[in-house]
Write an enzyme that holds these catalytic residues in place. Structure first.
Site, PDB file in Angstrom:
ATOM      1  N   PRO A  43       0.732  -1.356   0.170  1.00 56.23           N
ATOM      2  CA  PRO A  43      -0.070  -0.013   0.057  1.00 56.23           C
ATOM      3  C   PRO A  43       0.756   1.164  -0.024  1.00 56.23           C
ATOM      4  CG  PRO A  43      -0.791  -1.379   1.947  1.00 56.23           C
ATOM      5  CD  PRO A  43       0.642  -2.138   1.004  1.00 56.23           C
ATOM      6  N   PRO A 227      52.771   0.359  13.885  1.00 55.10           N
ATOM      7  CA  PRO A 227      53.606   0.512  15.200  1.00 55.10           C
ATOM      8  C   PRO A 227      53.491  -0.543  15.992  1.00 55.10           C
ATOM      9  CG  PRO A 227      51.478   1.849  14.984  1.00 55.10           C
ATOM     10  CD  PRO A 227      51.477   1.087  13.887  1.00 55.10           C
ATOM     11  N   ASP A 250      62.129  -7.317  11.093  1.00 57.89           N
ATOM     12  CA  ASP A 250      63.205  -7.038  12.007  1.00 57.89           C
ATOM     13  C   ASP A 250      62.461  -6.479  13.289  1.00 57.89           C
ATOM     14  OD1 ASP A 250      62.311  -4.673  11.104  1.00 57.89           O
ATOM     15  OD2 ASP A 250      63.872  -4.510   9.644  1.00 57.89           O
ATOM     16  N   LYS A 272      68.553  -6.545  14.977  1.00 61.11           N
ATOM     17  CA  LYS A 272      69.463  -6.915  16.103  1.00 61.11           C
ATOM     18  C   LYS A 272      69.195  -7.504  17.195  1.00 61.11           C
ATOM     19  CE  LYS A 272      71.006  -2.370  16.232  1.00 61.11           C
ATOM     20  NZ  LYS A 272      71.240  -1.251  16.543  1.00 61.11           N
ATOM     21  N   ASP A 305      55.936   2.541   8.780  1.00 63.97           N
ATOM     22  CA  ASP A 305      55.934   2.703   7.309  1.00 63.97           C
ATOM     23  C   ASP A 305      57.379   2.508   6.751  1.00 63.97           C
ATOM     24  OD1 ASP A 305      54.092   4.364   4.989  1.00 63.97           O
ATOM     25  OD2 ASP A 305      56.432   4.639   4.716  1.00 63.97           O
ATOM     26  N   ALA A 334      54.941   5.295  13.174  1.00 66.79           N
ATOM     27  CA  ALA A 334      54.957   5.718  14.508  1.00 66.79           C
ATOM     28  C   ALA A 334      54.324   7.008  15.080  1.00 66.79           C
ATOM     29  CB  ALA A 334      56.357   5.780  15.077  1.00 66.79           C
ATOM     30  N   MET A 385      63.652   7.386  17.281  1.00 66.80           N
ATOM     31  CA  MET A 385      64.980   6.704  17.732  1.00 66.80           C
ATOM     32  C   MET A 385      65.745   7.829  18.459  1.00 66.80           C
ATOM     33  SD  MET A 385      66.225   5.235  13.873  1.00 66.80           S
ATOM     34  CE  MET A 385      65.358   6.348  13.021  1.00 66.80           C
TER      35      MET A 385
HETATM   36  N1  SAH Z   1      59.570   2.953   9.904  1.00 65.59           N
HETATM   37  C1  SAH Z   1      59.159   3.178  10.978  1.00 65.59           C
HETATM   38  C2  SAH Z   1      60.335   3.508  12.037  1.00 65.59           C
HETATM   39  C3  SAH Z   1      61.631   3.067  12.083  1.00 65.59           C
HETATM   40  S1  SAH Z   1      62.834   3.911  13.181  1.00 65.59           S
HETATM   41  C4  SAH Z   1      57.985   3.715  11.233  1.00 65.59           C
HETATM   42  O1  SAH Z   1      57.472   4.315  10.244  1.00 65.59           O
HETATM   43  O2  SAH Z   1      57.352   3.871  12.340  1.00 65.59           O
HETATM   44  C5  SAH Z   1      62.712   3.124  14.639  1.00 65.59           C
HETATM   45  C6  SAH Z   1      61.859   4.100  15.550  1.00 65.59           C
HETATM   46  O3  SAH Z   1      60.404   4.271  15.498  1.00 65.59           O
HETATM   47  C7  SAH Z   1      61.994   3.677  16.989  1.00 65.59           C
HETATM   48  O4  SAH Z   1      63.280   3.873  17.452  1.00 65.59           O
HETATM   49  C8  SAH Z   1      60.923   4.723  17.745  1.00 65.59           C
HETATM   50  O5  SAH Z   1      61.305   5.816  17.732  1.00 65.59           O
HETATM   51  C9  SAH Z   1      59.950   4.666  16.725  1.00 65.59           C
HETATM   52  N2  SAH Z   1      58.797   3.707  17.019  1.00 65.59           N
HETATM   53  C10 SAH Z   1      58.324   2.639  16.234  1.00 65.59           C
HETATM   54  N3  SAH Z   1      57.231   1.857  16.714  1.00 65.59           N
HETATM   55  C11 SAH Z   1      57.205   2.634  18.093  1.00 65.59           C
HETATM   56  C12 SAH Z   1      56.182   2.344  18.949  1.00 65.59           C
HETATM   57  N4  SAH Z   1      55.124   1.326  18.813  1.00 65.59           N
HETATM   58  N5  SAH Z   1      56.159   3.173  20.054  1.00 65.59           N
HETATM   59  C13 SAH Z   1      57.187   4.225  20.271  1.00 65.59           C
HETATM   60  N6  SAH Z   1      58.055   4.305  19.170  1.00 65.59           N
HETATM   61  C14 SAH Z   1      58.132   3.476  18.003  1.00 65.59           C
END
Ligand code: SAH
Length: 475
Positions: A43, A227, A250, A272, A305, A334, A385
């Protein structure tokens, strides 16, 4: 099985839908998508159906249900909110041996409607036999994430070359292997990346040149794993993670993210370890080339990334020089993931109009950074870092003009159950960070936006599941 799954061809055929509400509209949409000629008996119509009736997409009989409304139909759906009417529709349909579905009432149905993942011409239908439509929908959502949106285009390509492949490989076993390789290899990936013409040419060549043995070329997926929290992977990352033969990963890749890779894939750790030196970058580059040349699908899995402080560029330069096909999948870096989970917006109309990412890696005890640029007002500085260099960093920023009271935060293992946030100022943070005995990886955020953290924090790390996440390796 409680039901026989089948796919009906209703193109151009009359379909009857009884009921004019939103539920009916959803069923009508399915019928129209499959090419049916739909008549709606009701309807009144909801706004969607009204519009479809006005523009001629459906035919509307403005009336309550009567048995003759099913005279033409080859399939019937009852979606009224009156159980008696639905029952009557079901009875009339069954008397005519017409397939009938009554929405949410399995007792009156002769068929049930599945949840559908539409990658036409590929269709995946999910059913729980009517026991739980919600469960079927959840399952569907999961499958949606696993099947690339462009999967249908792959089927269309296969259709186009089907005859040719059949001609070329008389043996059906060989044909199967050929197609399996195509669907899981670089040609499929070309399709997913939207390069259809290239895929078509490559497939032609593959057919011509493949003779009896098919020498598969390997490829490398450079994938950002985000992250640490597996919820933050992209669909594309997940798909490639589940199809790779070898995983090269890694330090930053957390166990739960690694868990998402294919169970039977080889896993090679190249980060490492306390007692061990890391594999040199050149060695990693060579390893990727070697594995790909063996015909493997290699997942190079990195934290965050791959193109942000991830040396992703260097790795693919070597691949490119060796003519190895590769693709790059971005990850949540991160800065982005950690700041979100810490409740620190990186930009804010009142506090920061720009945001810079820098590495705080120490070289001979100092940091070679453009301090003037970093000490500019109204911006947020994110330092990767930077744990070891934190005192130097804070000193230099103050020395170059930032107020000593500038808010600053350091976040340990952001987005994971071990996330820990320490906030202070450029003067107090180094000491507070030492006291908190933070574990890597850590990210430093400097700028007025950090003052919002106490108000905007939303994520409560769940210490109980910390064990699953434990970053077993040093970073
Ligand atoms: N390619 C990565 C960064 C690699 S360099 C990205 O895009 O995030 C590595 C650094 O990333 C670490 O020393 C720290 O400073 C940062 N990082 C990555 N993961 C993290 C997390 N879960 N918490 C805090 N710092 C983080």
């Amino acid at each position: 099985m409680e039901f026989l799954p089948v796919f009906f061809d209703i193109k151009g055929k009359p379909c009857a839908v009884i009921g004019g509400g939103v539920v009916a509209a959803r069923k009508v949409a399915m019928l129209l998508n499959s090419g049916g000629r739909v008549t709606v008996v009701a309807p009144d119509l909801c706004s969607t159906l009204k519009q479809q009736a006005e523009n001629g997409a459906i035919f509307h009989i403005q009336s309550r249900f009567a048995p003759e409304h099913l005279n033409e139909a080859i399939i019937v759906i009852a979606a009224t909110d009156d159980r008696e009417v639905n029952k009557q529709v079901s009875e009339v349909a069954k008397a005519h041996r017409l397939p009938v579905n009554v929405v949410d009432d399995p007792d009156f149905c002769s068929f049930i409607m599945p949840s559908v993942i539409d990658r036409s011409p590929v269709i995946v239908a999910v059913s729980t036999g009517g026991s739980s439509p919600v469960l079927a929908r959840l399952l569907r959502a999961r499958l949606e994430t696993l099947i690339p949106g462009s999967y249908g285009r792959l089927a269309t390509l296969a259709e186009k070359f089907r005859g040719k492949v059949k001609q070329h490989f008389s043996d059906s076993g060989q044909r199967r292997i050929f197609w399996e390789n195509i669907f899981q290899g670089p040609i499929a990936e070309m399709i997913f990346a939207g390069r259809e013409e290239q895929a078509s040419n490559a497939l032609s060549k593959a057919i011509e040149s493949s003779g009896k043995d098919i020498q598969l070329q390997g490829e490398v997926y450079l994938v950002g794993g985000g992250p640490g929290n597996p919820d933050l992977l992209t669909f594309r990352a997940l798909r490639l993670m589940q199809q790779a033969d070898v995983v090269v990963y890694d330090n930053l890749v957390t166990p739960p993210v690694l868990e998402m890779t294919r169970r039977d894939a080889d896993r090679i750790f190249v980060g490492k370890q306390r007692a061990n030196h890391a594999m040199r970058q050149e060695e990693i580059n060579e390893l990727l080339v070697k594995l790909a040349k063996e015909g493997k699908r290699v997942l190079r899995l990195k934290g965050g990334d791959p193109f942000i402080f991830g040396r992703g560029g260097e790795e693919i330069e070597t691949l490119s020089a060796n003519h190895i096909p590769f693709q790059v999948v971005p990850g949540i870096t991160a800065a982005s993931g950690v700041s979100s989970y810490a409740g620190i917006p990186l930009t804010h109309r009142d506090y920061a109009q720009a945001c810079v990412f820098v590495t705080g890696h120490l070289k001979d005890g100092s940091m070679d950074l453009d301090w003037e640029m970093l000490a500019r007002p109204n911006q947020t500085v994110v330092i990767y870092m930077g744990l070891l260099g934190l005192p130097v960093l804070c000193q230099q920023l103050v020395a170059h003009g930032l107020s000593p009271d500038t808010p600053a935060a350091i976040v340990q293992q952001g987005t994971t159950p071990s996330q820990k946030i320490v906030t202070g100022t450029l003067i107090t943070l180094p000491h507070l960070a030492t006291e908190a005995q933070l574990k890597p990886p850590t990210l430093i955020i400097v700028g007025k936006v950090v003052s919002l953290q106490s108000k905007l924090a939303w994520f409560t790390p769940d210490q109980e599941s910390e064990g699953n996440f434990a970053l077993t390796r040093n970073n």
